[in-house]
Design an enzyme around this catalytic site. Structure first.
Site, mmCIF file in Angstrom:
data_model
loop_
_atom_site.group_PDB
_atom_site.id
_atom_site.type_symbol
_atom_site.label_atom_id
_atom_site.label_comp_id
_atom_site.label_asym_id
_atom_site.label_seq_id
_atom_site.Cartn_x
_atom_site.Cartn_y
_atom_site.Cartn_z
ATOM 1 C CB CYS A 139 48.618 28.657 30.712
ATOM 2 S SG CYS A 139 48.559 26.919 31.036
ATOM 3 C CG ASP B 135 48.552 34.881 27.204
ATOM 4 O OD1 ASP B 135 48.109 35.885 27.612
ATOM 5 O OD2 ASP B 135 49.771 34.486 27.296
ATOM 6 C CB CYS C 51 48.815 41.049 28.752
ATOM 7 S SG CYS C 51 49.792 40.336 27.652
ATOM 8 C CB CYS D 223 50.750 37.714 22.500
ATOM 9 S SG CYS D 223 51.049 37.893 24.441
#
Ligand code: FES
Length: 286
Positions: free
Chosen positions: A44, A46, A71, A115
């Protein structure tokens, strides 16, 4: 497992995010970790594995490390999380929210808020693991977004914790809806269900403030929302004066002469704009 990428140049990141991405703290594995929390999936996009070393006597987190695949924001959020929880008891650590992680970084782009959610989930998973509690499959249940494997339970939880009311916000915080779009009607139905039962509790700015109210509110927010976070990092802030919409402050302690002082001042300004009035400008005395 940590993946560095060039995304740092593609988004409007704060200096603190850039610094945490380019010089992440506490990267790696703790071989004899007392607790491990693993969330997300490489499929997915992350994934985060958080390791905690816990002092059995005091119950405090004495070390925290992470490995992540993601990222710049995922790396920065993971780095921030480890810095924030070190030295805290487990109960204190559990009070760290995904908004706190984003605030620690001076904010994250809306599209990257997922995140910070990942960081909070890893923390919860690690502490649950340490306490030997059954891993509550909180996120068990109907998968709403097949592209990103996001369940209805997660959408409800994240929406309520972050006061999210639109599909776009849900996508920013969970990724659900950010692929083929097939799940968008289901997300809309869930949001309608949540907020028709429970009024949206977005923090409301008072509509019209007298000067006295404004000053009192600014003082209260600095005391209760801003100073504790700075003091946790051995910094501090003093309110010097308020002239109309100009709030004059002085940074103290570790904040004095800190390379990130500008980011701190901007963060204080954003908080006051969010909670008091959009026209507030914060100036720091040199
Ligand atoms: S099923 Fe949710 S975006 Fe594809």
């Amino acid at each position: 497992m940590m993946m560095l990428c060039n995304y740092v140049t593609m988004w409007d990141y704060t200096d603190k995010v850039k610094d945490a991405f380019l010089h992440p703290r506490n990267v790696g594995e703790i071989k004899d970790a007392d607790a491990v929390g693993e969330v997300g999936s490489i499929v997915c996009g992350d994934a985060l594995k958080l390791y905690l070393k816990i002092d059995k006597e005091s119950g405090r987190i004495i070390d925290a490390k992470f490995q992540t695949f993601g990222c710049a924001s995922a790396i920065a959020s993971s780095s921030a999380l480890t810095e924030m929880v070190k030295g805290k008891t487990l109960d204190e650590a559990l009070t760290v929210t995904n908004q706190d992680i984003a605030a620690f970084l001076g904010g994250l782009p809306d599209q990257k808020m997922h995140c910070s959610v990942l960081g909070r989930e890893a923390l919860e998973a690690a502490i649950t693991n340490f306490r030997g509690e059954p891993i509550q499959k909180k996120e068990e249940g109907r998968v709403v977004c097949k592209c990103f494997d996001v369940t209805e339970e997660k959408i409800r939880r994240v929406a309520m914790e972050n006061h999210l009311t639109t599909v776009e916000e849900i996508t920013n915080f969970t990724k659900a809806g950010g692929g083929c779009g097939e799940c968008v009607p289901s997300i809309e139905a869930i949001l309608q269900d949540i907020w028709s039962l429970k009024p949206v509790e977005k923090p409301l700015k008072p509509k019209k403030l007298t000067n006295l109210h404004k000053i009192a509110l600014i003082q209260e927010i600095i005391e209760t929302e801003i100073r504790p976070g700075l003091q946790a990092d051995n910094g501090d802030v003093e309110l010097i004066d308020i002239e109309g919409s100009k709030v004059i402050i002085a940074l103290r302690g570790m904040c004095t002469g800190c390379m990130m002082a500008d980011v701190t001042v901007k963060g204080i300004q954003s908080k006051l704009q969010e909670l008091v009035s959009d026209d507030i400008v914060v100036e720091a005395l040199q």
